[in-house]
Motif scaffolding. Structure first.
Motif, short mmCIF file in Angstrom:
data_model
loop_
_atom_site.label_atom_id
_atom_site.label_comp_id
_atom_site.label_asym_id
_atom_site.label_seq_id
_atom_site.Cartn_x
_atom_site.Cartn_y
_atom_site.Cartn_z
N TRP A 108 -0.18 -16.32 -17.90
CA TRP A 108 -1.29 -16.04 -16.97
C TRP A 108 -1.68 -17.33 -16.28
CZ3 TRP A 108 -6.87 -16.37 -18.97
CH2 TRP A 108 -7.78 -16.23 -17.92
N ARG A 154 -0.77 -8.95 -10.83
CA ARG A 154 -1.76 -9.80 -10.17
C ARG A 154 -3.15 -9.32 -10.54
NH1 ARG A 154 -1.91 -13.55 -6.26
NH2 ARG A 154 0.34 -13.38 -6.00
N ILE A 155 -4.03 -10.25 -10.81
CA ILE A 155 -5.39 -9.92 -11.20
C ILE A 155 -6.18 -9.49 -9.97
CG2 ILE A 155 -7.51 -10.81 -12.24
CD1 ILE A 155 -5.76 -12.77 -13.81
N VAL A 170 -5.40 -6.06 -14.13
CA VAL A 170 -4.09 -6.48 -13.64
C VAL A 170 -3.32 -5.27 -13.15
CG1 VAL A 170 -1.97 -7.71 -14.21
CG2 VAL A 170 -4.11 -8.33 -15.36
#
Length: 375
Positions: free
Chosen positions: A302, A334-335, A341
């Protein structure tokens, strides 16, 4: 009775101090090796009280008959022919070898026979990158150990230490010790630290019950429980005993941990944080839980700056919607909003399984697909 008394003129003469344009004091140990020297360009000796008052004193402490520290101050008072030495004004005790640590303060009480120095006013110990301050500092010459008493603050700069610049790391604790020979450092808690990434960001917060480490080897062990908070990312980490390698800006633990970012929760058997690369690695048994989804993988990475997440090795992603199960060697994500996510495949084969209920009949759809696939 009058005849037995000293005359006023006799008393006045005996109280007149001796003035020396140059004073040199030398002390040797029992085996004849040099212990310490003290020199002054101007000194006064009061014969009755056995007190020497000297200006701008300079001295040398010896270890194994070799110079170990240099000592200087603006004034010195030598009591009882050297039993106690009081140094005042811009006091400096400079290590000549090794880490070349500098101990400073405004007032130092030195007991030569005990090889002990106590600094009680604004004491601190400094090297090229760090500074440690406390209420009282005790320096043991024979063991080369500095003992910090009262509230203690450890500061560290990324490059050359400059008092005009803010340190990148500040850690606060109580009652610590630092051995200049071995590099061992200890401090009692509670430990509270903060790390400044940039002037615009809120400092990252760190807590622990106490710390121990080694400055020569470049690490500090934060004793459990340990928390790390990154306010800019609304993220936090709860871990057990953790090692901070401050030379390489890495934080590691081989014990289970839990990390959260808003509505997402990460777990694993260990973790590695690379502060310079803004990256967290979960090398074993990575788990991610977020609303409606659970992910398991051999390894996760991350990056909190790019907001990218990778799940690697035997990845299983479960979604509550339609009881969907996705398997792959690797998923990338992708956050997004609220820390959740969104995953997709990238160059890896993916197998998905769905369970759909329709008219009380269940059918299972299985499909194999090649990338790219969006979930």
């Amino acid at each position: 009775m009058v005849g037995c008394q000293e005359s006023p003129s006799t008393q006045k003469k005996s109280s007149v101090p001796f003035v020396f344009k140059s004073l040199e004091l030398r002390h040797k140990q029992a085996d004849g090796s040099r212990d310490w020297d003290l020199n002054s360009p101007l000194a006064r000796y009061e014969l009755g009280s056995r007190v020497v008052r000297a200006r701008n004193p300079e001295g040398v402490l010896y270890k194994e008959n070799k110079p170990s520290f240099e000592v200087s101050a603006q004034a010195a008072t030598v009591l009882k022919d050297g039993e106690t030495v009081l140094l005042e004004g811009n006091v400096k005790v400079q290590q000549l070898t090794g880490e070349k640590v500098l101990i400073t303060g405004d007032r130092l009480r030195w007991t030569p026979n005990e090889s002990k120095m106590v600094i009680e006013q604004r004491p601190q110990a400094l090297d090229n990158l760090s500074r440690i301050t406390a209420k009282t500092v005790l320096f043991q010459q024979l063991t080369q150990e500095i003992v910090f008493k009262g509230p203690t603050k450890f500061e560290r700069w990324k490059k050359q230490r400059k008092d005009s610049n803010e340190p990148s790391i500040v850690i606060r604790g109580r009652n610590g010790s630092w051995n200049l020979d071995s590099g061992k450092l200890n401090a009692m808690g509670p430990i509270l630290g903060h790390r400044i990434v940039s002037k615009s960001d809120i400092p990252q917060q760190l807590t622990a019950t106490r710390l121990q480490g080694n400055t020569k080897k470049g690490y500090l062990d934060l004793i459990k429980p340990v928390t790390l908070t990154i306010p800019e990312q609304k993220a936090s980490l709860l871990a057990q005993t953790t090692r901070w390698k401050f030379n390489s800006e890495k934080i590691e633990s081989n014990k289970p941990f839990t990390a959260t970012q808003e509505r997402s929760t990460y777990r694993g058997d260990s973790f590695k944080v690379d502060l310079a690369r803004t990256e967290v690695e979960i090398p074993q048994k990575c788990e991610l839980s977020q609303p409606g989804e659970q992910l398991r993988a051999d390894k996760c990475i991350w990056n909190w700056s790019t907001e990218e997440v990778q799940a690697i090795g035997d990845v299983i992603l479960k979604r509550e919607a339609n009881n969907q199960i996705t398997r792959s060697d690797k998923l990338e994500g992708r956050i997004g909003d609220e820390g959740t996510v969104s995953f997709s495949s990238s160059g890896s084969k993916v197998r998905s399984q769905l369970k759909i209920e329709e008219a009380k009949e269940k059918s299972i759809l299985s499909s194999k697909s090649s990338p790219p696939v969006q979930f």
